[in-house]
Design a protein around this motif. Structure first.
Motif, PDB file in Angstrom:
ATOM      1  N   MET A   1       0.855  -1.193   0.000  1.00 21.28           N
ATOM      2  CA  MET A   1       0.000   0.000   0.000  1.00 21.28           C
ATOM      3  C   MET A   1       0.888   1.240   0.000  1.00 21.28           C
ATOM      4  O   MET A   1       2.055   1.183   0.425  1.00 21.28           O
ATOM      5  CB  MET A   1      -0.934  -0.017   1.205  1.00 21.28           C
ATOM      6  N   LEU A   2       0.280   2.369  -0.429  1.00 22.50           N
ATOM      7  CA  LEU A   2       1.021   3.609  -0.596  1.00 22.50           C
ATOM      8  C   LEU A   2       0.293   4.736   0.100  1.00 22.50           C
ATOM      9  O   LEU A   2      -0.951   4.790   0.125  1.00 22.50           O
ATOM     10  CB  LEU A   2       1.200   3.950  -2.076  1.00 22.50           C
ATOM     11  N   ASP A   3       1.084   5.649   0.638  1.00 16.91           N
ATOM     12  CA  ASP A   3       0.549   6.918   1.132  1.00 16.91           C
ATOM     13  C   ASP A   3       0.771   7.956   0.049  1.00 16.91           C
ATOM     14  O   ASP A   3       1.918   8.229  -0.342  1.00 16.91           O
ATOM     15  CB  ASP A   3       1.265   7.332   2.424  1.00 16.91           C
ATOM     16  N   VAL A   4      -0.344   8.531  -0.457  1.00 21.12           N
ATOM     17  CA  VAL A   4      -0.285   9.476  -1.571  1.00 21.12           C
ATOM     18  C   VAL A   4      -0.824  10.813  -1.110  1.00 21.12           C
ATOM     19  O   VAL A   4      -1.874  10.878  -0.446  1.00 21.12           O
ATOM     20  CB  VAL A   4      -1.091   8.972  -2.780  1.00 21.12           C
TER      21      VAL A   4
ATOM     22  N   PRO B   1       5.828   4.428   0.554  1.00 21.21           N
ATOM     23  CA  PRO B   1       5.226   3.237   1.172  1.00 21.21           C
ATOM     24  C   PRO B   1       4.447   3.599   2.448  1.00 21.21           C
ATOM     25  O   PRO B   1       4.807   4.522   3.191  1.00 21.21           O
ATOM     26  CB  PRO B   1       6.436   2.346   1.477  1.00 21.21           C
ATOM     27  N   HIS B   2       3.382   2.857   2.679  1.00 28.41           N
ATOM     28  CA  HIS B   2       2.493   3.169   3.813  1.00 28.41           C
ATOM     29  C   HIS B   2       3.222   2.935   5.131  1.00 28.41           C
ATOM     30  O   HIS B   2       3.941   1.948   5.302  1.00 28.41           O
ATOM     31  CB  HIS B   2       1.231   2.288   3.739  1.00 28.41           C
ATOM     32  N   ARG B   3       3.048   3.872   6.054  1.00 26.93           N
ATOM     33  CA  ARG B   3       3.593   3.748   7.401  1.00 26.93           C
ATOM     34  C   ARG B   3       2.492   4.061   8.405  1.00 26.93           C
ATOM     35  O   ARG B   3       1.791   5.087   8.270  1.00 26.93           O
ATOM     36  CB  ARG B   3       4.778   4.690   7.572  1.00 26.93           C
ATOM     37  N   GLN B   4       2.377   3.193   9.356  1.00 27.20           N
ATOM     38  CA  GLN B   4       1.291   3.325  10.338  1.00 27.20           C
ATOM     39  C   GLN B   4       1.496   4.583  11.167  1.00 27.20           C
ATOM     40  O   GLN B   4       2.587   4.874  11.655  1.00 27.20           O
ATOM     41  CB  GLN B   4       1.264   2.082  11.263  1.00 27.20           C
ATOM     42  N   GLY B   5       0.434   5.356  11.267  1.00 26.56           N
ATOM     43  CA  GLY B   5       0.445   6.557  12.091  1.00 26.56           C
ATOM     44  C   GLY B   5       0.787   7.825  11.318  1.00 26.56           C
ATOM     45  O   GLY B   5       0.716   8.920  11.871  1.00 26.56           O
ATOM     46  N   ARG B   6       1.175   7.716  10.029  1.00 25.79           N
ATOM     47  CA  ARG B   6       1.494   8.918   9.236  1.00 25.79           C
ATOM     48  C   ARG B   6       0.227   9.377   8.521  1.00 25.79           C
ATOM     49  O   ARG B   6      -0.306   8.668   7.662  1.00 25.79           O
ATOM     50  CB  ARG B   6       2.594   8.620   8.244  1.00 25.79           C
ATOM     51  N   GLN B   7      -0.258  10.532   8.840  1.00 19.87           N
ATOM     52  CA  GLN B   7      -1.499  11.047   8.286  1.00 19.87           C
ATOM     53  C   GLN B   7      -1.317  12.336   7.483  1.00 19.87           C
ATOM     54  O   GLN B   7      -2.148  12.660   6.642  1.00 19.87           O
ATOM     55  CB  GLN B   7      -2.526  11.297   9.417  1.00 19.87           C
ATOM     56  N   LEU B   8      -0.279  13.080   7.744  1.00 24.80           N
ATOM     57  CA  LEU B   8      -0.055  14.357   7.063  1.00 24.80           C
ATOM     58  C   LEU B   8       1.180  14.248   6.168  1.00 24.80           C
ATOM     59  O   LEU B   8       2.131  13.519   6.473  1.00 24.80           O
ATOM     60  CB  LEU B   8       0.135  15.486   8.074  1.00 24.80           C
ATOM     61  N   CYS B   9       1.129  15.013   5.058  1.00 18.05           N
ATOM     62  CA  CYS B   9       2.247  15.041   4.098  1.00 18.05           C
ATOM     63  C   CYS B   9       3.419  15.785   4.718  1.00 18.05           C
ATOM     64  O   CYS B   9       3.255  16.915   5.214  1.00 18.05           O
ATOM     65  CB  CYS B   9       1.816  15.713   2.801  1.00 18.05           C
ATOM     66  N   PRO B  10       4.618  15.211   4.689  1.00 17.16           N
ATOM     67  CA  PRO B  10       5.766  15.920   5.285  1.00 17.16           C
ATOM     68  C   PRO B  10       6.196  17.144   4.477  1.00 17.16           C
ATOM     69  O   PRO B  10       6.951  17.958   4.987  1.00 17.16           O
ATOM     70  CB  PRO B  10       6.864  14.845   5.298  1.00 17.16           C
ATOM     71  N   ARG B  11       5.732  17.284   3.234  1.00 20.81           N
ATOM     72  CA  ARG B  11       6.144  18.439   2.413  1.00 20.81           C
ATOM     73  C   ARG B  11       5.183  19.606   2.574  1.00 20.81           C
ATOM     74  O   ARG B  11       5.597  20.730   2.852  1.00 20.81           O
ATOM     75  CB  ARG B  11       6.249  18.022   0.960  1.00 20.81           C
ATOM     76  N   CYS B  12       3.885  19.367   2.294  1.00 15.48           N
ATOM     77  CA  CYS B  12       2.921  20.476   2.311  1.00 15.48           C
ATOM     78  C   CYS B  12       2.023  20.474   3.542  1.00 15.48           C
ATOM     79  O   CYS B  12       1.284  21.438   3.773  1.00 15.48           O
ATOM     80  CB  CYS B  12       2.070  20.444   1.049  1.00 15.48           C
ATOM     81  N   GLY B  13       2.053  19.388   4.329  1.00 15.35           N
ATOM     82  CA  GLY B  13       1.207  19.336   5.513  1.00 15.35           C
ATOM     83  C   GLY B  13      -0.231  18.961   5.248  1.00 15.35           C
ATOM     84  O   GLY B  13      -1.059  19.036   6.171  1.00 15.35           O
ATOM     85  N   GLY B  14      -0.552  18.569   4.017  1.00 16.68           N
ATOM     86  CA  GLY B  14      -1.916  18.179   3.686  1.00 16.68           C
ATOM     87  C   GLY B  14      -2.187  16.744   4.089  1.00 16.68           C
ATOM     88  O   GLY B  14      -1.279  15.972   4.394  1.00 16.68           O
ATOM     89  N   PRO B  15      -3.468  16.338   4.035  1.00 13.62           N
ATOM     90  CA  PRO B  15      -3.811  14.966   4.423  1.00 13.62           C
ATOM     91  C   PRO B  15      -3.369  13.979   3.365  1.00 13.62           C
ATOM     92  O   PRO B  15      -3.361  14.270   2.174  1.00 13.62           O
ATOM     93  CB  PRO B  15      -5.334  15.009   4.553  1.00 13.62           C
ATOM     94  N   LEU B  16      -2.987  12.773   3.797  1.00 13.13           N
ATOM     95  CA  LEU B  16      -2.560  11.710   2.904  1.00 13.13           C
ATOM     96  C   LEU B  16      -3.726  10.773   2.623  1.00 13.13           C
ATOM     97  O   LEU B  16      -4.655  10.630   3.437  1.00 13.13           O
ATOM     98  CB  LEU B  16      -1.400  10.921   3.512  1.00 13.13           C
ATOM     99  N   THR B  17      -3.672  10.111   1.459  1.00 17.51           N
ATOM    100  CA  THR B  17      -4.675   9.140   1.059  1.00 17.51           C
ATOM    101  C   THR B  17      -3.992   7.800   0.946  1.00 17.51           C
ATOM    102  O   THR B  17      -2.918   7.684   0.344  1.00 17.51           O
ATOM    103  CB  THR B  17      -5.317   9.528  -0.279  1.00 17.51           C
ATOM    104  N   LEU B  18      -4.649   6.762   1.463  1.00 14.89           N
ATOM    105  CA  LEU B  18      -4.096   5.424   1.453  1.00 14.89           C
ATOM    106  C   LEU B  18      -4.626   4.674   0.239  1.00 14.89           C
ATOM    107  O   LEU B  18      -5.847   4.602   0.030  1.00 14.89           O
ATOM    108  CB  LEU B  18      -4.477   4.681   2.739  1.00 14.89           C
ATOM    109  N   LEU B  19      -3.696   4.157  -0.631  1.00 13.54           N
ATOM    110  CA  LEU B  19      -4.047   3.419  -1.826  1.00 13.54           C
ATOM    111  C   LEU B  19      -3.501   2.006  -1.717  1.00 13.54           C
ATOM    112  O   LEU B  19      -2.441   1.776  -1.109  1.00 13.54           O
ATOM    113  CB  LEU B  19      -3.476   4.087  -3.083  1.00 13.54           C
ATOM    114  N   ASP B  20      -4.266   1.065  -2.350  1.00 12.99           N
ATOM    115  CA  ASP B  20      -3.781  -0.303  -2.377  1.00 12.99           C
ATOM    116  C   ASP B  20      -2.851  -0.502  -3.568  1.00 12.99           C
ATOM    117  O   ASP B  20      -2.505   0.458  -4.278  1.00 12.99           O
ATOM    118  CB  ASP B  20      -4.949  -1.285  -2.405  1.00 12.99           C
ATOM    119  N   ASP B  21      -2.455  -1.725  -3.841  1.00 16.63           N
ATOM    120  CA  ASP B  21      -1.518  -2.007  -4.927  1.00 16.63           C
ATOM    121  C   ASP B  21      -2.123  -1.779  -6.288  1.00 16.63           C
ATOM    122  O   ASP B  21      -1.383  -1.637  -7.286  1.00 16.63           O
ATOM    123  CB  ASP B  21      -1.020  -3.459  -4.832  1.00 16.63           C
ATOM    124  N   HIS B  22      -3.456  -1.711  -6.441  1.00 14.07           N
ATOM    125  CA  HIS B  22      -4.118  -1.479  -7.723  1.00 14.07           C
ATOM    126  C   HIS B  22      -4.517  -0.022  -7.914  1.00 14.07           C
ATOM    127  O   HIS B  22      -5.202   0.309  -8.867  1.00 14.07           O
ATOM    128  CB  HIS B  22      -5.363  -2.366  -7.845  1.00 14.07           C
TER     129      HIS B  22
END
Length: 324
Positions: A1-4, A13-34
């Motif tokens: 899974m990916l954090d986008v 790559p997805h990391r548990q507990g990461r919800q905000l983008c480290p660059r812009c501070g916006g919310p992240l979206t969790l995507l599967d392999d497809h």
């Protein structure tokens, strides 16, 4: 899974507990392999605007992912085989190669005057003029001898008519030849003058029309042509030697024109006189004028071509060394 991050379009790559983008501070979206959204992250609370600061603009909506097309493995071109090593032998020579040791001559532009071509044309034209002058002098001499014999012994009519016609025909040929020689002289003089000033990197002070008048007008060119040559000779290093050669040619040309003027005066006087002696004297002077002109043409033809030797003649070609 990916954090986008939909705002700045980065993924990790997805990391548990990461919800905000480290660059812009916006919310992240969790995507599967497809590439499908698994669960949207909670939206971060909008920052409270402070007084005196502009309200931040919302980030533009962009596609979540950008797919790049690529060829399948079966459609990809075969790799380029490596080039074989060069095994050819280096060229060798039994003697020193001569190519490249001499610089090729510089070809002038089409519209520029070339003194070499005009000098060759002048020499050939002067040779033709010499033949016509010699023939005219011989025919006039025969006509004079016929007139001398006719004073004491009657001559046949056909000899008189034939000699008179020959004088007229060859005299016309000689006059046409002298005109051709004058044209060739003017062309050579203007070309060699332009070449001399170009070699010295100087500007010619005399316009082309003035040069044509000084070199082409009869009697005027007795002084004008040597003057043009003397000015061109000053552009070179051997100006003293060139001036001496020009002076000798000018004196000889002046004597030839003087004899021609005397012959013309006798000929004009014979038209208004009934004296046989005046006609005979005029014929003798014309014969002498043709003979002197032929001698001068033969004598001056090679000297005119080399009158400015060292100034616009053939220069020594530069030599250079090359690696054999």
């Amino acid at each position: 899974m990916l954090d986008v991050c939909p705002s700045c379009r980065i993924q990790a790559p997805h990391r548990q507990g990461r919800q905000l983008c480290p660059r812009c501070g916006g919310p992240l979206t969790l995507l599967d392999d497809h590439g499908r959204i698994v669960a949207p992250r909670p939206t971060a609370p909008a920052p409270t605007p402070q007084p005196g600061r502009a309200r931040p603009r919302p980030a533009p909506s962009r596609p979540l992912l950008r797919w790049t097309a690529d060829r399948p493995a079966g459609a990809r071109p075969a790799p380029t085989p490596p080039r074989p090593p060069v095994t050819a032998r280096r060229p060798s020579y039994r003697g020193v190669p001569r190519w490249g040791l001499l610089d090729s001559p510089v070809v002038p532009e089409a519209d520029e005057p070339r003194s070499g071509d005009s000098g060759t044309a002048m020499t050939r034209t002067f040779s033709l003029v010499w033949y016509t002058l010699v023939a005219a002098a011989v025919v006039h001499l025969i006509r004079y001898l016929v007139a001398v014999v006719n004073r004491s012994t009657p001559i046949p009519m056909w000899i008189d008519l034939l000699s008179g016609a020959a004088v007229l025909v060859f005299g016309t040929f000689a006059f046409a030849g002298m005109l051709l020689g004058l044209v060739a002289l003017v062309r050579w003089l203007t070309a060699i003058r332009a070449h001399a000033y170009a070699e010295a990197d100087l500007y010619d002070p005399r316009p082309r029309r003035q040069q044509l008048l000084l070199a082409g007008l009869p009697l005027v060119n007795v002084v004008g042509a040597p003057l043009l040559l003397s000015e061109a000779a000053r552009c070179g290093s051997d100006s003293a030697g060139a001036a001496d050669r020009i002076r000798r040619i000018a004196i000889a040309w002046g004597l030839v024109n003087g004899v021609a003027l005397i012959a013309l005066a006798y000929r004009i006087g014979g038209w208004f006189s009934d004296s046989v002696q005046v006609h005979a004297d005029g014929l003798a002077m014309v014969t002498l004028s043709f003979a002197v002109s032929a001698v001068f043409t033969r004598w001056a033809s090679p000297r005119l071509s080399t009158v400015l030797t060292g100034l616009v003649g053939d220069h020594d070609r530069e030599r250079r060394l090359v690696v054999a």
